[in-house]
Design a protein around this motif. Sequence first.
Motif, PDB file in Angstrom:
ATOM      1  N   ALA A  38      37.831  52.868  22.095  1.00 30.40           N
ATOM      2  CA  ALA A  38      37.734  52.721  21.273  1.00 30.40           C
ATOM      3  C   ALA A  38      36.671  51.583  20.848  1.00 30.40           C
ATOM      4  O   ALA A  38      36.146  51.254  19.912  1.00 30.40           O
ATOM      5  N   GLY A  39      36.407  50.954  21.980  1.00 30.78           N
ATOM      6  CA  GLY A  39      35.702  49.388  21.968  1.00 30.78           C
ATOM      7  C   GLY A  39      33.795  50.235  21.655  1.00 30.78           C
ATOM      8  O   GLY A  39      33.163  49.130  20.947  1.00 30.78           O
ATOM      9  N   VAL A  40      34.029  51.429  22.252  1.00 34.62           N
ATOM     10  CA  VAL A  40      32.577  52.195  21.922  1.00 34.62           C
ATOM     11  C   VAL A  40      31.958  52.514  20.344  1.00 34.62           C
ATOM     12  O   VAL A  40      31.886  52.040  19.419  1.00 34.62           O
ATOM     13  N   ALA A  41      33.404  52.915  20.138  1.00 37.22           N
ATOM     14  CA  ALA A  41      33.746  52.644  18.574  1.00 37.22           C
ATOM     15  C   ALA A  41      33.956  51.991  17.383  1.00 37.22           C
ATOM     16  O   ALA A  41      33.251  51.843  16.753  1.00 37.22           O
ATOM     17  N   PHE A  42      34.265  51.220  18.344  1.00 33.86           N
ATOM     18  CA  PHE A  42      33.985  48.923  17.453  1.00 33.86           C
ATOM     19  C   PHE A  42      33.648  48.446  18.426  1.00 33.86           C
ATOM     20  O   PHE A  42      34.592  47.598  18.894  1.00 33.86           O
ATOM     21  N   PRO A  43      32.541  48.607  18.753  1.00 28.31           N
ATOM     22  CA  PRO A  43      31.857  47.605  19.185  1.00 28.31           C
ATOM     23  C   PRO A  43      32.009  46.237  18.958  1.00 28.31           C
ATOM     24  O   PRO A  43      32.754  45.165  19.741  1.00 28.31           O
ATOM     25  N   ASP A  44      32.099  45.861  17.898  1.00 30.72           N
ATOM     26  CA  ASP A  44      32.540  44.415  17.581  1.00 30.72           C
ATOM     27  C   ASP A  44      34.082  43.747  17.906  1.00 30.72           C
ATOM     28  O   ASP A  44      34.806  42.611  18.104  1.00 30.72           O
ATOM     29  N   ARG A  45      34.763  44.842  17.987  1.00 28.33           N
ATOM     30  CA  ARG A  45      35.850  44.589  18.514  1.00 28.33           C
ATOM     31  C   ARG A  45      36.635  45.241  20.341  1.00 28.33           C
ATOM     32  O   ARG A  45      37.395  44.952  20.724  1.00 28.33           O
ATOM     33  N   ALA A  46      35.730  44.830  20.670  1.00 25.70           N
ATOM     34  CA  ALA A  46      36.081  45.899  21.865  1.00 25.70           C
ATOM     35  C   ALA A  46      36.184  45.191  23.607  1.00 25.70           C
ATOM     36  O   ALA A  46      37.485  45.742  23.598  1.00 25.70           O
ATOM     37  N   ALA A  68      55.184  36.592  21.795  1.00 26.70           N
ATOM     38  CA  ALA A  68      54.659  35.656  20.064  1.00 26.70           C
ATOM     39  C   ALA A  68      53.277  36.437  20.455  1.00 26.70           C
ATOM     40  O   ALA A  68      52.392  37.146  19.266  1.00 26.70           O
ATOM     41  N   GLU A  69      52.480  35.665  20.487  1.00 26.64           N
ATOM     42  CA  GLU A  69      51.046  35.062  20.686  1.00 26.64           C
ATOM     43  C   GLU A  69      50.517  36.512  21.219  1.00 26.64           C
ATOM     44  O   GLU A  69      49.962  37.333  20.377  1.00 26.64           O
ATOM     45  N   ARG A  70      50.973  37.576  21.779  1.00 31.86           N
ATOM     46  CA  ARG A  70      49.870  38.581  22.277  1.00 31.86           C
ATOM     47  C   ARG A  70      50.601  39.328  21.253  1.00 31.86           C
ATOM     48  O   ARG A  70      49.652  40.909  20.804  1.00 31.86           O
ATOM     49  N   PHE A  71      51.601  40.105  20.502  1.00 33.59           N
ATOM     50  CA  PHE A  71      52.181  40.872  19.560  1.00 33.59           C
ATOM     51  C   PHE A  71      51.830  40.384  18.753  1.00 33.59           C
ATOM     52  O   PHE A  71      50.830  41.409  17.832  1.00 33.59           O
ATOM     53  N   ALA A  72      50.634  38.799  18.302  1.00 27.44           N
ATOM     54  CA  ALA A  72      50.486  38.987  16.714  1.00 27.44           C
ATOM     55  C   ALA A  72      48.808  39.027  17.279  1.00 27.44           C
ATOM     56  O   ALA A  72      48.237  40.058  16.392  1.00 27.44           O
ATOM     57  N   ALA A  73      48.323  38.918  18.353  1.00 25.50           N
ATOM     58  CA  ALA A  73      47.057  39.740  18.820  1.00 25.50           C
ATOM     59  C   ALA A  73      46.575  41.611  18.216  1.00 25.50           C
ATOM     60  O   ALA A  73      45.648  42.066  17.686  1.00 25.50           O
ATOM     61  N   VAL A  74      47.792  41.864  19.207  1.00 22.20           N
ATOM     62  CA  VAL A  74      47.411  43.346  19.155  1.00 22.20           C
ATOM     63  C   VAL A  74      47.678  44.050  17.574  1.00 22.20           C
ATOM     64  O   VAL A  74      47.361  44.827  17.494  1.00 22.20           O
ATOM     65  N   ALA A  75      48.823  43.077  16.974  1.00 20.28           N
ATOM     66  CA  ALA A  75      49.381  43.701  15.596  1.00 20.28           C
ATOM     67  C   ALA A  75      48.042  43.457  15.011  1.00 20.28           C
ATOM     68  O   ALA A  75      47.779  44.305  13.948  1.00 20.28           O
ATOM     69  N   ALA A  76      47.343  42.709  14.561  1.00 14.99           N
ATOM     70  CA  ALA A  76      46.536  42.340  14.295  1.00 14.99           C
ATOM     71  C   ALA A  76      45.226  43.167  14.478  1.00 14.99           C
ATOM     72  O   ALA A  76      44.515  43.993  13.005  1.00 14.99           O
ATOM     73  N   LEU A  77      44.559  43.580  15.225  1.00 16.66           N
ATOM     74  CA  LEU A  77      43.987  44.689  15.640  1.00 16.66           C
ATOM     75  C   LEU A  77      44.243  45.822  15.104  1.00 16.66           C
ATOM     76  O   LEU A  77      43.941  46.497  14.434  1.00 16.66           O
ATOM     77  N   GLU A  78      45.758  46.300  15.052  1.00 14.70           N
ATOM     78  CA  GLU A  78      46.257  47.348  14.702  1.00 14.70           C
ATOM     79  C   GLU A  78      45.532  47.877  13.193  1.00 14.70           C
ATOM     80  O   GLU A  78      45.462  48.670  12.569  1.00 14.70           O
ATOM     81  N   THR A  79      46.180  45.660  12.563  1.00 14.27           N
ATOM     82  CA  THR A  79      45.961  45.920  10.500  1.00 14.27           C
ATOM     83  C   THR A  79      44.158  46.191  10.518  1.00 14.27           C
ATOM     84  O   THR A  79      43.999  46.484   9.905  1.00 14.27           O
TER      85      THR A  79
END
Length: 79
Positions: A38-46, A68-79
């Motif tokens: 996924a990082g190859v497809a989205f290098p700015d988010r790798a 809560a912090e880990r969830f927020a980080a992963v959820a924001a990335l998913e969004t």
Amino acid sequence: DYTLAVAEAFRAIARGLAERAIVTAFPGTTAHEFGDRAGVAFPDRAQQLADAAIAFDGVRYLGETGTAERFAAVAALET
């Protein structure tokens, strides 16, 4: 339940990218492998994708408790 929420948020990322044929996942693909692809497809988010894979492995396989912090980080990335 942040532990489950972290795992499900990462799975949502993986499912969404696989359904859109952006990242191919095969049976046995690890979270780290998926994050790398996924990082190859989205290098700015790798780095964020790599961190999300680490968070997933932590809560799914290493007995870590989701936060809560880990969830927020992963959820924001998913969004």
